[in-house]
Design an enzyme around this catalytic site. Structure first.
Site, PDB file in Angstrom:
ATOM      1  N   GLU A  18       1.775  84.326  11.352  1.00  0.00           N
ATOM      2  CA  GLU A  18       2.404  83.789  10.133  1.00  0.00           C
ATOM      3  C   GLU A  18       2.228  84.759   8.969  1.00  0.00           C
ATOM      4  O   GLU A  18       1.445  85.695   9.028  1.00  0.00           O
ATOM      5  CB  GLU A  18       1.789  82.440   9.745  1.00  0.00           C
ATOM      6  N   ASN A 148       6.815  75.109   3.332  1.00  0.00           N
ATOM      7  CA  ASN A 148       7.212  76.417   3.851  1.00  0.00           C
ATOM      8  C   ASN A 148       8.296  77.014   2.959  1.00  0.00           C
ATOM      9  O   ASN A 148       8.782  76.381   2.022  1.00  0.00           O
ATOM     10  CB  ASN A 148       7.740  76.294   5.291  1.00  0.00           C
ATOM     11  N   ASP A 204      11.361  77.524   8.520  1.00  0.00           N
ATOM     12  CA  ASP A 204       9.950  77.871   8.357  1.00  0.00           C
ATOM     13  C   ASP A 204       9.841  78.874   7.209  1.00  0.00           C
ATOM     14  O   ASP A 204      10.413  78.667   6.137  1.00  0.00           O
ATOM     15  CB  ASP A 204       9.414  78.405   9.686  1.00  0.00           C
TER      16      ASP A 204
END
Length: 297
Positions: A18, A148, A204
């Site tokens: 991430e 997000n 995301d």
């Protein structure tokens, strides 16, 4: 489809890669592995890799103007000295750490750090978005289940913010001087039917390019989208992983698109089909991104 081939930028799989972050001053890409509890760095030209273990799950990172990184862990905000590896606590988390943790974030042009949260029971919108400015943390009151997609328009007058389980991206008017947000409205709503044969995933992590287009990773959609300022799909890039998590523009010209991906919790069949799940991917793109701002608190 991409006009340039997709490369494997880093071939050791993360559990949940991430928050890729290009550090122009170092010529390096940083990213995190959330359940792997680590911060990673890959120097672009030398391909030298280094990692720092964390005492908890990192949710997002930012460049610290005084050196090193700002790291949002489950239980608070920390400064990581990337030379010594020392981790200094700056602030305790303002929530119940048994149910929430920090997730996706980035800095704005004034050097404020915006970090959202995820409500892990995932049955209510009890997550939010927080702003860390000059040592103080305030709740921006953006209710979500999973925060997000935080990004800012090129004119710095709009803030994007996604609520991933709702398959929704909202946009706010943003006042750079004060850091206030207002006038919430829908930017893009995606289909929520996960059983549909053409299900395209949910939004995301994201970033904005130099032409004010919003790029977002579509988790479980196996694709990255480039959206216009009005939310229309300008480009779709299919990638060799079912779960892209976030993108970042890097390289000397900011035309290398880095994509983190996930493999944690994915089925054996999926991993057999997408063996590069969890790796960091990259490809060259035609439009440059924007440099990342540093935290200046």
């Amino acid at each position: 489809m991409p006009s340039h081939p997709i490369q494997i930028a880093f071939d050791t799989p993360m559990q949940l890669g991430e928050c890729p972050l290009w550090h122009a001053g170092e010529g390096a890409l940083y990213w995190i592995d959330i359940p792997g509890r680590a911060v990673h760095r890959l120097h672009e030209s030398s391909k030298t890799h280094r990692s720092w273990p964390m005492p908890g799950e990192p949710g997002c990172i930012a460049i610290h103007a005084d050196g090193g990184l700002l790291v949002a862990l489950r239980d608070g905000l920390f400064r990581l000295d990337t030379d010594s590896g020392d981790l200094t606590r700056l602030l305790d988390a303002p929530y119940d750490v048994s149910k929430l943790r920090f997730n996706d974030g980035r800095c704005d042009a004034m050097g404020r750090f915006w970090a959202g949260t995820i409500y892990e029971p995932r049955d209510q919108e009890l997550g939010s978005l927080f702003c860390f400015d000059h040592g103080q943390l305030r709740d921006a009151a953006h209710p979500v289940t999973t925060s997000n997609g935080v990004a800012f328009s090129t004119d710095k007058r709009r803030m994007f913010h996604a609520n991933t389980p709702a398959h929704r991206i909202d946009v706010y008017d943003f006042d750079l001087a004060s850091g206030s947000t207002s006038n919430k409205r829908l930017f893009k709503q995606f289909d929520t039917d996960k059983t549909a044969p053409d299900y395209g995933g949910r939004p995301d992590g994201a970033a904005v390019d130099s032409e004010n287009a919003y790029w977002c990773a579509m988790f479980e959609g196996g694709r990255v989208l480039r959206l216009s300022a009005t939310g229309d799909i300008l480009q779709e890039i299919n990638i060799p992983a079912r779960c892209p998590t976030m993108i970042a523009f890097g390289g000397e010209d900011l035309r290398t698109l880095y994509i983190t991906t996930a493999r944690n919790g994915r089925s054996e069949a999926e991993l057999a089909q997408y063996p590069h799940s969890g790796c960091v991917l990259s490809l060259r793109v035609d439009v440059a991104g924007l440099p990342e701002f540093a935290y200046r608190g």
